[in-house]
Write an enzyme that holds these catalytic residues in place. Sequence first.
Site, PDB file in Angstrom:
ATOM      1  N   CYS A 192      -0.431   6.303  10.110  1.00  0.00           N
ATOM      2  CA  CYS A 192       0.791   5.624  10.438  1.00  0.00           C
ATOM      3  C   CYS A 192       0.542   4.451  11.124  1.00  0.00           C
ATOM      4  O   CYS A 192      -0.191   4.438  12.103  1.00  0.00           O
ATOM      5  CB  CYS A 192       1.646   6.557  11.329  1.00  0.00           C
ATOM      6  SG  CYS A 192       2.167   7.853  10.559  1.00  0.00           S
ATOM      7  N   CYS A 232       6.900  -5.554  15.424  1.00  0.00           N
ATOM      8  CA  CYS A 232       6.325  -4.608  16.632  1.00  0.00           C
ATOM      9  C   CYS A 232       5.051  -4.885  16.900  1.00  0.00           C
ATOM     10  O   CYS A 232       4.272  -4.653  15.891  1.00  0.00           O
ATOM     11  CB  CYS A 232       6.637  -3.219  16.192  1.00  0.00           C
ATOM     12  SG  CYS A 232       8.217  -2.873  15.697  1.00  0.00           S
ATOM     13  N   CYS A 276       3.652   8.604   1.069  1.00  0.00           N
ATOM     14  CA  CYS A 276       4.032   7.455   2.040  1.00  0.00           C
ATOM     15  C   CYS A 276       4.183   6.376   1.192  1.00  0.00           C
ATOM     16  O   CYS A 276       3.302   5.884   0.898  1.00  0.00           O
ATOM     17  CB  CYS A 276       3.128   7.408   3.046  1.00  0.00           C
ATOM     18  SG  CYS A 276       3.498   6.177   4.307  1.00  0.00           S
ATOM     19  N   CYS A 298       2.161  -2.527  15.845  1.00  0.00           N
ATOM     20  CA  CYS A 298       2.013  -1.829  14.359  1.00  0.00           C
ATOM     21  C   CYS A 298       1.277  -2.863  13.576  1.00  0.00           C
ATOM     22  O   CYS A 298       1.748  -4.049  13.312  1.00  0.00           O
ATOM     23  CB  CYS A 298       3.196  -1.852  13.721  1.00  0.00           C
ATOM     24  SG  CYS A 298       3.516  -1.139  12.027  1.00  0.00           S
ATOM     25  N   CYS A 320       6.388  -6.571   6.902  1.00  0.00           N
ATOM     26  CA  CYS A 320       7.717  -5.967   7.591  1.00  0.00           C
ATOM     27  C   CYS A 320       8.134  -7.122   8.566  1.00  0.00           C
ATOM     28  O   CYS A 320       7.395  -7.915   9.046  1.00  0.00           O
ATOM     29  CB  CYS A 320       7.301  -4.874   8.392  1.00  0.00           C
ATOM     30  SG  CYS A 320       8.660  -4.182   9.473  1.00  0.00           S
ATOM     31  N   GLU A 339       0.714  -1.138   0.063  1.00  0.00           N
ATOM     32  CA  GLU A 339       0.188  -0.105   0.074  1.00  0.00           C
ATOM     33  C   GLU A 339       0.841   1.460   0.012  1.00  0.00           C
ATOM     34  O   GLU A 339       1.915   1.207   0.530  1.00  0.00           O
ATOM     35  CB  GLU A 339      -0.839   0.167   1.164  1.00  0.00           C
ATOM     36  CG  GLU A 339      -1.871  -1.133   1.191  1.00  0.00           C
ATOM     37  CD  GLU A 339      -2.809  -1.163   2.295  1.00  0.00           C
ATOM     38  OE1 GLU A 339      -3.979  -1.425   2.215  1.00  0.00           O
ATOM     39  OE2 GLU A 339      -2.365  -0.757   3.518  1.00  0.00           O
TER      40      GLU A 339
END
Length: 406
Positions: free
Chosen positions: A388, A153, A142, A156, A149, A129
């Site tokens: 974010c 974390c 962005c 997230c 990823c 995205e």
Amino acid sequence: MTTSGIRQVKPKAEGWEQRKDNSGRPLLQFASPKRGKPPVHLADLTPEQRVEKVKELGLPGFRAKQLAKHYFERYTRDPELMTDLPKDGREELVNGMLPTLLTEVRRLQTDGGDTIKFLWKLHDGALVESVLMRYPGRITLCVSSQAGCGMNCPFCATGQNGLTRNMSAAEIVDQVVRANEIIAKGELGGKREDDNSAERVSNIVFMGMGEPLANYARVMQAVRTMVDKKEGLGMSARGITVSTVGLAPAIRKLTEEDIPVTFALSLHAPDDELRDEMIPVNSRWKVDEVLDAARAYFDKTGRRVSIEYALIKDMNDHPWRADLLAEKLLARGKGWVHVNPIPLNPTPGSVWDASTLPAQREFVRRLNDKGIPTTIRDTRGKEIDGACGQLVVTEEDERASEAAAV
């Protein structure tokens, strides 16, 4: 380090299971899983390599510059629009140099049309995205640097599915070119009458999917193409922000690149005890080492460092943590850093919430009172899970991708 009577919520994955290694620690993925490589694209190559590739396709080398102009300045991959190229062999040349890298699956808009989130399918079916945002006087994109990823974390959304693979330099750059194409077609929210800025992406933030510095070589190759004034996008390095959760050796490497991008460190906690749990990579490179590397970036480039700090209710928003953060930053001098607290954006399955407004104000006040410039970041796209920490490939995305392929 705690204060009695203040609630402390510990970070743990809510609504999904955090991957662990054999020792029970959160699993970190640095190496990209083996998958078929995307086709080589003009944006993967240096200007010299482009010339050689065009010659291999049986045409004079100067055609490479013409192709670059069409792609980087006119945002087109359509052979029919490239009338300065000879008609005989034009389609083969374009297909060979500008293969399709991103297929748009869908887009979602919010903020009165000023924010668009794109879901792209890569050549191997991987989904990523990117988020395009118009602000007064600038247009920000962005971008993603990895599909998924590997930093794991728990707060997230992007890390929930792990790392699918690194993106190529051209796949990163193509997000910008496709965004510019969309802007040129008038598909981003309307420009204000008093806005004299150019109608193209002016600012890049590497804050989409992935840890940029875990895909270091390709990200830097993409950045060089973005700032290339002659045969690239011709952007200002100062308008490009590279973010990391704290890969200290890569930060030191970035310091030596001699490209003055804005550097952002996603810190989220000033104490190792909490940051070990929030940011698993902190088990390798602790807060002090990462802050030392960030300060060295400022010393070498003169570019003020941004500290990103997601404010999470009762987890990391305590007044004493604001004081500790100030103490650690001031120990490395004044004037080198700016703090961006970001109220947590909600993600599916998580019970965590953003800090209360009084807690946000107190956190900011304590830092500002100590002379550290601090401003709450205004994030866009919450309603479309485009803010974010919200970018994640969902089952709905997978279904949309399958439907688009039919």
